[in-house]
Each structure stands twice: as structure tokens, then as C-alpha cells.
Design a protein around this motif. Structure first.
Motif, PDB file in Angstrom:
ATOM      1  N   VAL A   1       0.852  -1.186   0.000  1.00 34.71           N
ATOM      2  CA  VAL A   1       0.000   0.000   0.000  1.00 34.71           C
ATOM      3  C   VAL A   1       0.885   1.232   0.000  1.00 34.71           C
ATOM      4  N   VAL A   2       0.576   2.159  -0.908  1.00 35.18           N
ATOM      5  CA  VAL A   2       1.245   3.455  -0.928  1.00 35.18           C
ATOM      6  C   VAL A   2       0.250   4.460  -0.360  1.00 35.18           C
TER       7      VAL A   2
ATOM      8  N   GLN B   1      -1.357  10.840  -7.109  1.00 32.58           N
ATOM      9  CA  GLN B   1      -1.742   9.435  -7.096  1.00 32.58           C
ATOM     10  C   GLN B   1      -1.751   8.827  -8.498  1.00 32.58           C
ATOM     11  N   ASP B   2      -2.295   9.532  -9.463  1.00 33.49           N
ATOM     12  CA  ASP B   2      -2.339   9.000 -10.830  1.00 33.49           C
ATOM     13  C   ASP B   2      -0.939   8.789 -11.388  1.00 33.49           C
ATOM     14  N   ASP B   3      -0.030   9.694 -11.071  1.00 34.94           N
ATOM     15  CA  ASP B   3       1.351   9.562 -11.531  1.00 34.94           C
ATOM     16  C   ASP B   3       2.033   8.353 -10.895  1.00 34.94           C
ATOM     17  N   VAL B   4       1.777   8.150  -9.614  1.00 36.46           N
ATOM     18  CA  VAL B   4       2.376   7.012  -8.911  1.00 36.46           C
ATOM     19  C   VAL B   4       1.827   5.703  -9.471  1.00 36.46           C
ATOM     20  N   ILE B   5       0.539   5.637  -9.718  1.00 32.12           N
ATOM     21  CA  ILE B   5      -0.051   4.426 -10.305  1.00 32.12           C
ATOM     22  C   ILE B   5       0.621   4.127 -11.647  1.00 32.12           C
TER      23      ILE B   5
ATOM     24  N   LEU C   1      -3.324   3.532  -1.889  1.00 32.98           N
ATOM     25  CA  LEU C   1      -3.264   2.887  -3.203  1.00 32.98           C
ATOM     26  C   LEU C   1      -2.756   1.462  -3.004  1.00 32.98           C
ATOM     27  N   PHE C   2      -3.543   0.477  -3.395  1.00 30.51           N
ATOM     28  CA  PHE C   2      -3.208  -0.921  -3.197  1.00 30.51           C
ATOM     29  C   PHE C   2      -2.656  -1.519  -4.488  1.00 30.51           C
ATOM     30  N   PHE C   3      -1.540  -2.246  -4.355  1.00 35.02           N
ATOM     31  CA  PHE C   3      -0.887  -2.895  -5.487  1.00 35.02           C
ATOM     32  C   PHE C   3      -0.562  -4.342  -5.144  1.00 35.02           C
ATOM     33  N   GLU C   4      -0.772  -5.236  -6.113  1.00 30.30           N
ATOM     34  CA  GLU C   4      -0.342  -6.621  -5.979  1.00 30.30           C
ATOM     35  C   GLU C   4       1.014  -6.755  -6.652  1.00 30.30           C
ATOM     36  N   VAL C   5       1.885  -7.510  -5.995  1.00 28.40           N
ATOM     37  CA  VAL C   5       3.226  -7.744  -6.525  1.00 28.40           C
ATOM     38  C   VAL C   5       3.614  -9.196  -6.285  1.00 28.40           C
TER      39      VAL C   5
END
Length: 68
Positions: free
Chosen positions: A3-4, A10-14, A32-36
Motif C-alpha cells: 500500500v502506498v 496518485q495518478d502519476d504514482v499508479i 493505493l493498493f498494489f499486488e506484486v
């Protein structure tokens, strides 16, 4: 999953993280949730480095955390 937590850019980070193999899952407020795949702690550190490498990255207040 990582999570960031950040309020701005936010859009730039995504876009930056998706370009580097992170899969954006959802946004909840400032989270912002990301799967890795792979070592989550290493991926969280890498995400932080990728964000700070941007011209605007050093000026932002944010953190990256590992969640299960």
C-alpha cells in the motif's frame, strides 16, 4: 500486497508503478493498493525508490507498507 499512502500525485504514482510490474488493485482515500510477486518487503522498498526518483518525488510526504 503493498500500500502506498499519499494524498498527491496518485495518478502519476499508479502509472510509474504499473510500468514497473506492479498491478494496481484499488484506491481507498489516500491508500493505493498494489499486488506484486516476490518478496513484499523488497518490492515496497523498490516502490519507494521509484517514487523518490521522480522529479517531484522528494517533495511528497508518503509511505509504503506491506499488507497481507
Amino acid at each position: 500486497m503493498i500500500v502506498v499512502n499519499m494524498a498527491m500525485k496518485q495518478d502519476d504514482v499508479i502509472a510509474i508503478l504499473e510500468a514497473n510490474g506492479y498491478k494496481f488493485v484499488e484506491k481507498k482515500g489516500i491508500r493505493l493498493f498494489f499486488e506484486v510477486a516476490g518478496d513484499l518487503a523488497a518490492k515496497a522498498t523498490e516502490a519507494k525508490t521509484l517514487i523518490k526518483a521522480q522529479p517531484w518525488g522528494m517533495a511528497l510526504y508518503f509511505n509504503v507498507e506491506v499488507v497481507k
